[in-house]
Design a protein around this motif. Sequence first.
Motif, PDB file in Angstrom:
ATOM      1  N   ASP A 208       0.865  -1.183   0.000  1.00 48.31           N
ATOM      2  CA  ASP A 208       0.000   0.000   0.000  1.00 48.31           C
ATOM      3  C   ASP A 208       0.899   1.230   0.000  1.00 48.31           C
ATOM      4  O   ASP A 208       1.287   1.737   1.064  1.00 48.31           O
ATOM      5  CB  ASP A 208      -0.918  -0.021   1.226  1.00 48.31           C
ATOM      6  CG  ASP A 208      -1.979   1.079   1.168  1.00 48.31           C
ATOM      7  OD1 ASP A 208      -1.787   2.052   0.417  1.00 48.31           O
ATOM      8  OD2 ASP A 208      -2.988   0.951   1.883  1.00 48.31           O
ATOM      9  N   TYR A 209       1.249   1.700  -1.198  1.00 51.10           N
ATOM     10  CA  TYR A 209       2.218   2.792  -1.314  1.00 51.10           C
ATOM     11  C   TYR A 209       1.672   4.115  -0.779  1.00 51.10           C
ATOM     12  O   TYR A 209       2.444   4.927  -0.229  1.00 51.10           O
ATOM     13  CB  TYR A 209       2.664   2.932  -2.769  1.00 51.10           C
ATOM     14  CG  TYR A 209       3.417   1.716  -3.258  1.00 51.10           C
ATOM     15  CD1 TYR A 209       4.755   1.535  -2.949  1.00 51.10           C
ATOM     16  CD2 TYR A 209       2.777   0.721  -3.998  1.00 51.10           C
ATOM     17  CE1 TYR A 209       5.449   0.411  -3.364  1.00 51.10           C
ATOM     18  CE2 TYR A 209       3.451  -0.407  -4.419  1.00 51.10           C
ATOM     19  CZ  TYR A 209       4.792  -0.561  -4.098  1.00 51.10           C
ATOM     20  OH  TYR A 209       5.464  -1.680  -4.506  1.00 51.10           O
ATOM     21  N   ASP A 210       0.388   4.339  -0.919  1.00 45.90           N
ATOM     22  CA  ASP A 210      -0.196   5.558  -0.355  1.00 45.90           C
ATOM     23  C   ASP A 210      -0.078   5.552   1.168  1.00 45.90           C
ATOM     24  O   ASP A 210       0.208   6.589   1.786  1.00 45.90           O
ATOM     25  CB  ASP A 210      -1.665   5.684  -0.768  1.00 45.90           C
ATOM     26  CG  ASP A 210      -1.831   5.964  -2.256  1.00 45.90           C
ATOM     27  OD1 ASP A 210      -0.902   6.563  -2.842  1.00 45.90           O
ATOM     28  OD2 ASP A 210      -2.868   5.571  -2.824  1.00 45.90           O
ATOM     29  N   ALA A 211      -0.302   4.391   1.765  1.00 45.41           N
ATOM     30  CA  ALA A 211      -0.174   4.274   3.219  1.00 45.41           C
ATOM     31  C   ALA A 211       1.280   4.458   3.652  1.00 45.41           C
ATOM     32  O   ALA A 211       1.559   5.087   4.688  1.00 45.41           O
ATOM     33  CB  ALA A 211      -0.701   2.917   3.689  1.00 45.41           C
ATOM     34  N   ILE A 212       2.211   3.910   2.861  1.00 47.62           N
ATOM     35  CA  ILE A 212       3.636   4.084   3.169  1.00 47.62           C
ATOM     36  C   ILE A 212       4.007   5.564   3.137  1.00 47.62           C
ATOM     37  O   ILE A 212       4.683   6.082   4.033  1.00 47.62           O
ATOM     38  CB  ILE A 212       4.504   3.283   2.180  1.00 47.62           C
ATOM     39  CG1 ILE A 212       4.356   1.787   2.440  1.00 47.62           C
ATOM     40  CG2 ILE A 212       5.973   3.695   2.292  1.00 47.62           C
ATOM     41  CD1 ILE A 212       5.088   0.912   1.447  1.00 47.62           C
ATOM     42  N   GLU A 213       3.564   6.260   2.081  1.00 48.87           N
ATOM     43  CA  GLU A 213       3.853   7.698   1.981  1.00 48.87           C
ATOM     44  C   GLU A 213       3.279   8.443   3.185  1.00 48.87           C
ATOM     45  O   GLU A 213       3.947   9.298   3.782  1.00 48.87           O
ATOM     46  CB  GLU A 213       3.259   8.257   0.689  1.00 48.87           C
ATOM     47  CG  GLU A 213       3.521   9.756   0.506  1.00 48.87           C
ATOM     48  CD  GLU A 213       2.856  10.317  -0.742  1.00 48.87           C
ATOM     49  OE1 GLU A 213       3.273  11.399  -1.192  1.00 48.87           O
ATOM     50  OE2 GLU A 213       1.920   9.680  -1.258  1.00 48.87           O
ATOM     51  N   HIS A 214       2.046   8.106   3.546  1.00 48.04           N
ATOM     52  CA  HIS A 214       1.409   8.773   4.685  1.00 48.04           C
ATOM     53  C   HIS A 214       2.190   8.512   5.971  1.00 48.04           C
ATOM     54  O   HIS A 214       2.449   9.438   6.761  1.00 48.04           O
ATOM     55  CB  HIS A 214      -0.036   8.269   4.833  1.00 48.04           C
ATOM     56  CG  HIS A 214      -0.743   8.819   6.035  1.00 48.04           C
ATOM     57  ND1 HIS A 214      -0.747   8.167   7.254  1.00 48.04           N
ATOM     58  CD2 HIS A 214      -1.469   9.964   6.216  1.00 48.04           C
ATOM     59  CE1 HIS A 214      -1.429   8.875   8.134  1.00 48.04           C
ATOM     60  NE2 HIS A 214      -1.889   9.973   7.522  1.00 48.04           N
ATOM     61  N   ASP A 215       2.586   7.267   6.213  1.00 53.12           N
ATOM     62  CA  ASP A 215       3.307   6.918   7.441  1.00 53.12           C
ATOM     63  C   ASP A 215       4.655   7.619   7.518  1.00 53.12           C
ATOM     64  O   ASP A 215       5.062   8.094   8.586  1.00 53.12           O
ATOM     65  CB  ASP A 215       3.502   5.405   7.524  1.00 53.12           C
ATOM     66  CG  ASP A 215       2.200   4.668   7.804  1.00 53.12           C
ATOM     67  OD1 ASP A 215       1.235   5.316   8.255  1.00 53.12           O
ATOM     68  OD2 ASP A 215       2.156   3.447   7.557  1.00 53.12           O
ATOM     69  N   LYS A 217       5.556  10.418   6.067  1.00 54.25           N
ATOM     70  CA  LYS A 217       5.398  11.866   6.224  1.00 54.25           C
ATOM     71  C   LYS A 217       4.949  12.245   7.634  1.00 54.25           C
ATOM     72  O   LYS A 217       4.989  13.423   8.012  1.00 54.25           O
ATOM     73  CB  LYS A 217       4.406  12.400   5.181  1.00 54.25           C
ATOM     74  CG  LYS A 217       4.971  12.390   3.766  1.00 54.25           C
ATOM     75  CD  LYS A 217       3.932  12.709   2.716  1.00 54.25           C
ATOM     76  CE  LYS A 217       3.498  14.144   2.754  1.00 54.25           C
ATOM     77  NZ  LYS A 217       2.591  14.462   1.620  1.00 54.25           N
ATOM     78  N   GLN A 218       4.524  11.247   8.419  1.00 52.00           N
ATOM     79  CA  GLN A 218       4.179  11.514   9.811  1.00 52.00           C
ATOM     80  C   GLN A 218       5.412  11.613  10.699  1.00 52.00           C
ATOM     81  O   GLN A 218       5.333  12.076  11.837  1.00 52.00           O
ATOM     82  CB  GLN A 218       3.258  10.404  10.342  1.00 52.00           C
ATOM     83  CG  GLN A 218       1.909  10.304   9.630  1.00 52.00           C
ATOM     84  CD  GLN A 218       1.141  11.608   9.647  1.00 52.00           C
ATOM     85  OE1 GLN A 218       0.877  12.176  10.705  1.00 52.00           O
ATOM     86  NE2 GLN A 218       0.793  12.099   8.458  1.00 52.00           N
ATOM     87  N   LYS A 268       5.769  -2.881   9.806  1.00 51.89           N
ATOM     88  CA  LYS A 268       4.412  -2.747   9.281  1.00 51.89           C
ATOM     89  C   LYS A 268       4.255  -3.322   7.886  1.00 51.89           C
ATOM     90  O   LYS A 268       3.189  -3.830   7.524  1.00 51.89           O
ATOM     91  CB  LYS A 268       4.005  -1.273   9.283  1.00 51.89           C
ATOM     92  CG  LYS A 268       2.537  -1.036   8.968  1.00 51.89           C
ATOM     93  CD  LYS A 268       2.144   0.418   9.196  1.00 51.89           C
ATOM     94  CE  LYS A 268       0.664   0.638   8.912  1.00 51.89           C
ATOM     95  NZ  LYS A 268       0.252   2.047   9.142  1.00 51.89           N
ATOM     96  N   TYR A 269       5.327  -3.275   7.073  1.00 51.90           N
ATOM     97  CA  TYR A 269       5.201  -3.682   5.668  1.00 51.90           C
ATOM     98  C   TYR A 269       6.129  -4.858   5.295  1.00 51.90           C
ATOM     99  O   TYR A 269       6.210  -5.230   4.133  1.00 51.90           O
ATOM    100  CB  TYR A 269       5.493  -2.481   4.761  1.00 51.90           C
ATOM    101  CG  TYR A 269       4.529  -1.337   4.991  1.00 51.90           C
ATOM    102  CD1 TYR A 269       3.254  -1.354   4.440  1.00 51.90           C
ATOM    103  CD2 TYR A 269       4.882  -0.253   5.789  1.00 51.90           C
ATOM    104  CE1 TYR A 269       2.365  -0.311   4.658  1.00 51.90           C
ATOM    105  CE2 TYR A 269       3.992   0.796   6.017  1.00 51.90           C
ATOM    106  CZ  TYR A 269       2.745   0.764   5.452  1.00 51.90           C
ATOM    107  OH  TYR A 269       1.857   1.787   5.666  1.00 51.90           O
TER     108      TYR A 269
END
Length: 307
Positions: A208-215, A217-218, A268-269
């Motif tokens: 889930d690349y969108d989730a990776i980007e979100h995580d 950037k946090q 997580k991944y």
Amino acid sequence: MDEKVTGKRFLAVTLLNVIITIVEIIGGILSGSLALLSDAFHNLGDSLSIVLGYFAQHIGGHPENRQRTYGYRRAEILSALTNSIFLIVISIFLIIEAIKRLEHPQHINGGIMLTVAVIGLLANFISAALLHAGSEDSLNVKATYLHILSDALSSVAIIIGGIILTFVNIPWLDPALTIGVALYIVYEAWPIITQTIKILMQSSPDLDYDAIEHDLKQIDGVTAVHHVHAWMIDEHRIIFSAHLNCDDLPLSQVERIYSQVEKILHEKYNICHVTIQAEYHRGKDEELFNTPVDEKNVINNDFQNNK
């Protein structure tokens, strides 16, 4: 080498398959059964694939070095692909021969066919039990394991056919069983072929690349993520690289960001190897998978020079 499937187990399975092959060739000739003869050649191919699978597993266990910085795990992927393609080729051959037999049916000795098939089934169950431990962890062992299971299914089908032909003369039954088994082999082998090709072509793993980007950037200090690449060495090991735009921080603080990134991606991944390039403004407006402008220029220049 995977401790679950030792060299002794591979040797035992190989010897069992050689014995089955000899018994089925003799039984196929005496009974006139194409199903038995085709299964004999299938078992002969299994013996070769088991040997190939063993050596691939042995090579795959070698550590990384200057020539293979990611190690030798792809040897098992190549072995799994070779074994699966061989299964497909055998299946096509069996279907062609079975169609010929449908056009020119022959009398089958059901008693001999049944006896040999029972012997083959017992040997295949023993072989499958020896390989089962490693079939969930390695595509290579799984491909070999599927060889054995397809043989076991062949034996079950031949046993049923032998029982029927012992009492009733049905000329088309033997080739029909052969076609059914061959189609099942193709059904089982095809997913392994597609998965191994996906790995060898370095296709992106299912993340889930969108989730990776979100995580990412946090993480405090990370402002953007771009130029992401992900691929697989084998069915278990995922490699990941990305450019991170960070605040203007000293290197000691950037290293702490790296540690957080690696922890998130690993836990997580399930990503085992991470390469991060930290940047300040460079590439900040690029998309997640965009190639940096300077790389595009290099590619374009190489293309123009080669024209």
